[in-house]
Every structure is written in C-alpha cells, then in structure tokens.
Design an enzyme around this catalytic site. Structure first.
Site, short mmCIF file in Angstrom:
data_model
loop_
_atom_site.label_atom_id
_atom_site.label_comp_id
_atom_site.label_asym_id
_atom_site.label_seq_id
_atom_site.Cartn_x
_atom_site.Cartn_y
_atom_site.Cartn_z
CD GLU A 37 -2.25 -7.75 2.83
OE1 GLU A 37 -2.04 -6.57 2.46
OE2 GLU A 37 -2.71 -8.03 3.93
N GLY A 56 0.70 -5.13 0.86
CA GLY A 56 -0.49 -5.21 0.03
C GLY A 56 -0.22 -5.83 -1.34
CB ALA A 78 -0.88 -0.01 1.24
CD GLU A 92 1.85 -5.66 5.59
OE1 GLU A 92 2.69 -6.55 5.85
OE2 GLU A 92 1.04 -5.74 4.65
C1 HXC Z 1 5.08 4.38 -1.22
C2 HXC Z 1 7.01 3.44 -1.98
C3 HXC Z 1 6.66 2.20 -1.42
C4 HXC Z 1 5.41 2.10 -0.74
C5 HXC Z 1 8.58 2.00 -2.38
N1 HXC Z 1 8.20 3.27 -2.57
N2 HXC Z 1 7.65 1.31 -1.69
N3 HXC Z 1 6.21 4.51 -1.88
N4 HXC Z 1 4.68 3.23 -0.67
N5 HXC Z 1 4.97 0.98 -0.22
C6 HXC Z 1 8.92 4.33 -3.26
C7 HXC Z 1 10.10 4.83 -2.46
O1 HXC Z 1 9.67 5.79 -1.53
C8 HXC Z 1 10.98 5.41 -3.54
O2 HXC Z 1 10.47 6.67 -3.90
C9 HXC Z 1 10.75 4.49 -4.71
O3 HXC Z 1 9.50 3.81 -4.45
C10 HXC Z 1 11.83 3.43 -4.83
O4 HXC Z 1 11.95 2.77 -3.59
P1 HXC Z 1 13.35 2.59 -2.83
O5 HXC Z 1 13.03 2.32 -1.40
O6 HXC Z 1 14.26 3.73 -3.10
O7 HXC Z 1 13.91 1.28 -3.55
P2 HXC Z 1 14.88 0.17 -2.97
O8 HXC Z 1 16.00 0.81 -2.18
O9 HXC Z 1 15.24 -0.69 -4.12
O10 HXC Z 1 14.01 -0.67 -1.90
C11 HXC Z 1 12.94 -1.44 -2.37
C12 HXC Z 1 12.03 -1.86 -1.17
C13 HXC Z 1 11.64 -0.61 -0.37
C14 HXC Z 1 12.80 -2.84 -0.27
C15 HXC Z 1 10.83 -2.58 -1.75
O11 HXC Z 1 11.13 0.37 -1.28
C16 HXC Z 1 10.60 -0.87 0.69
O12 HXC Z 1 10.91 -1.41 1.76
N6 HXC Z 1 9.34 -0.43 0.44
C17 HXC Z 1 8.26 -0.51 1.40
C18 HXC Z 1 7.74 -1.92 1.55
C19 HXC Z 1 6.63 -2.03 2.60
O13 HXC Z 1 6.88 -1.70 3.79
N7 HXC Z 1 5.44 -2.43 2.18
C20 HXC Z 1 4.28 -2.58 3.05
C21 HXC Z 1 3.47 -1.32 3.02
S1 HXC Z 1 2.12 -1.38 4.15
P3 HXC Z 1 11.46 7.94 -4.11
O14 HXC Z 1 10.52 9.08 -4.34
O15 HXC Z 1 12.31 8.07 -2.89
O16 HXC Z 1 12.27 7.56 -5.34
C22 HXC Z 1 0.97 -2.30 3.36
C23 HXC Z 1 -0.27 -2.52 4.14
C24 HXC Z 1 -1.32 -3.16 3.29
O17 HXC Z 1 1.13 -2.76 2.29
C25 HXC Z 1 -2.59 -3.20 4.05
C26 HXC Z 1 -3.80 -3.16 3.18
C27 HXC Z 1 -4.09 -1.83 2.72
#
Ligand code: HXC
Length: 258
Positions: A112, A109, A65, A132
């Site tokens: 999911e 997400g 998400a 998460e």
């Molecule tokens: C918003 C995101 C994002 C996310 C990545 N980006 N994941 N933006 N929401 N979930 C954005 C980053 O901010 C960044 O933007 C660009 O994408 C590239 O990401 P990087 O982090 O620079 O890439 P990298 O170093 O290769 O790392 C990849 C990654 C990391 C390991 C996947 O991005 C990461 O940990 N992302 C979050 C994963 C996460 O926690 N997901 C769960 C979310 S909660 P900029 O502008 O800086 O270039 C969820 C709840 C669901 O899903 C519940 C139901 C609704």
C-alpha cells in the site's frame, strides 16, 4: 534530523529515504510511519529537494504493518486512533514526485505504501501481495482501492481474497510496476529517473502529477477539463517559455522553476 527507523541520503536534489527496520523486514510500526510523515513534511518544505525515492533493503521493501504491535489492539483502539489515516496517508498527499524502489517483499501495508508513490520501479526479486486475509483482516491503507484501480478487479480480487504474492514479472505485466530492473541496478535506476524529473520544471511537474492523480478521482469529462486548465496554467510560467524557446534554439532548457 535523525530517525530511528529511516535513513536519509541526499543525491543532488533527490532525497533517498530507506525504511530501516531490517530485523523485522521493515514492518511499518507506528513509530516508523510517524517518522516518515514528519520527514515528508520537511522534504516538501525544502526547496532544494526535487524528488523522493523511497526504498527498503534487498529482502524487503516492507512486509506490512507491524503485526506484533497491532495484534492485541481492540476495536476501540483502532477506531479512536483512526488507525491508519494521517501518518500513512501523508505519502499520498506529498506534492513532489515520489518513486518507490522495491526489492523483496512489499506486502500488506508495504504494498500500500509503494502504491502511494507516483510509480514503482521493481527489482526482479520483488514480491507484492495483500496477505491481510490470511491473518484475519483486510487491507486498511488503500489496498482494496488502489490495487483495484491499478490492476483491475480480477487480479485485485485474486490477490486480496487469496492473499497470494505476485512476482515482479507479473506485477510489471499487469501495470502495478512501471519498470523492472536487475536487483543490483534498482537504486541507480530509481535515482536516475528521479534526477531526470529533478531537471525539469518543478511547478509543471507538480501540475502533471496532480492531473494524472485526478484521473483516479473524477469522471473523464471533468478530468479532461481539469487537465486543460492546468495545461493553460503552464503558459503563465517562465519555464514554459524557456522550454519552447530552447527547443527552437536547439539547446537544453534551463528551467528556473517559475
Ligand atoms: C511484524 C514482522 C512482519 C510484520 C515479518 N516480521 N513481517 N514483524 N510485522 N508484518 C518479522 C518476523 O516476525 C521475524 O521476526 C522477522 O520479521 C523475519 O520474518 P520471517 O517470517 O522469519 O521471515 P521469512 O520466513 O523469510 O518470511 C517472510 C514473510 C513473512 C513471508 C514476509 O515474514 C510474513 O508473512 N510476514 C507477514 C506479512 C503480512 O502478513 N503482512 C501484512 C500485515 S497486515 P523474528 O523476531 O521472529 O526474527 C497489514 C495491514 C495494513 O499490513 C493495514 C494498514 C495499516
């Protein structure tokens, strides 16, 4: 139909839908999930569409998400909007066959969403996770429930409590993924599987899908009764007659979808 966050390509009777926010690793913004929900309504209503392949890009299926959008929401914001039910869950009620073709990250997400499809074909680059917990929350679109049913309690607890990622090989070994393929063959393999399904009887495919899904919702005895009733129903279709006659006539069946 044109969308800001999705691409749609028809391959014969197969709809290939690509999540398309590469600048944010396909983070699932409310706009994206609303578009996906609307597109699924169209694809379900369109008789020329037999199956769906949902994919992302080489780096990410979807990294979850959209954290940027979510981070300042209050409890009342998410509770009142019942975040996330309707738009995200639309995929889990899609009645036609759906395949997730996953390369790169399928996190939170994203994992999911992939699990809402009927099955997952993964590239060897795929990485699955429910991270998460590392950002102070828990899965909210079925992660704790579907992952546990698919891979069992031990692995699901490991993934959900530590937030670690699982590589494609581990995901295949523990049953999250049905097929593992080299990254450059991912879309071809998923389209081939979907095209094969598209050649079969659409109503019987829907019954088969409904019956497998029932295994997650009921007892074994009730599930078997449900399956038997649908099995009986296939005998009311022209396609069952065609399928069985074609077998004895040593020819390929031509299903009429009736
Ligand atoms: C918003 C995101 C994002 C996310 C990545 N980006 N994941 N933006 N929401 N979930 C954005 C980053 O901010 C960044 O933007 C660009 O994408 C590239 O990401 P990087 O982090 O620079 O890439 P990298 O170093 O290769 O790392 C990849 C990654 C990391 C390991 C996947 O991005 C990461 O940990 N992302 C979050 C994963 C996460 O926690 N997901 C769960 C979310 S909660 P900029 O502008 O800086 O270039 C969820 C709840 C669901 O899903 C519940 C139901 C609704």
């Amino acid at each position: 139909m044109s969308y800001n966050n999705l691409l749609l390509e028809m391959h014969g009777k197969v709809a290939l839908v690509t999540l398309n926010r590469p600048q944010a690793l396909n983070a699932l913004s409310p706009e994206l999930t609303a578009e996906l929900s609307e597109l699924l309504d169209h694809l379900e209503a369109d008789d020329s569409v037999a199956a769906l392949v949902l994919t992302g890009n080489e780096k990410a299926f979807a990294a979850g998400a959209d954290i940027k959008v979510m981070k300042d929401w209050s409890y009342m914001d998410v509770y009142k909007a019942d975040f996330i039910t309707a738009t995200w869950e639309r995929l889990s009620t899609f009645r036609k066959p759906s395949i997730a073709a996953v390369a790169g990250y399928a996190l939170g997400g994203g994992c999911e969403l992939a699990m809402m499809c009927d099955f997952i074909i993964a590239a060897d680059s795929a990485k699955f996770g429910q991270p998460e917990i590392t950002i102070g929350t828990i899965p909210g679109a079925g992660g704790t429930q579907r992952l546990t049913r698919f891979i069992g309690k031990a692995k699901a607890m490991d993934m959900v409590l530590t937030g670690r990622m699982m590589d494609a090989q581990e995901a295949e070994r523990c049953g999250l993924v049905s097929r593992l393929v080299p990254a450059d063959q991912l879309i071809d393999e998923a389209l081939k599987a979907a095209e094969r399904i598209g050649e079969l009887s659409a109503p019987v495919i829907m019954m088969a899908k409904e019956s497998v899904n029932r295994a997650f919702e009921t007892t074994l005895a009730e599930g078997i009764r449900f399956e038997r009733r649908l099995f009986h129903s296939t005998f009311a279709t022209e396609d069952q007659k065609e399928g069985m006659n074609a077998f004895f006539e040593k020819r390929k069946p031509v299903f009429k979808n009736r």
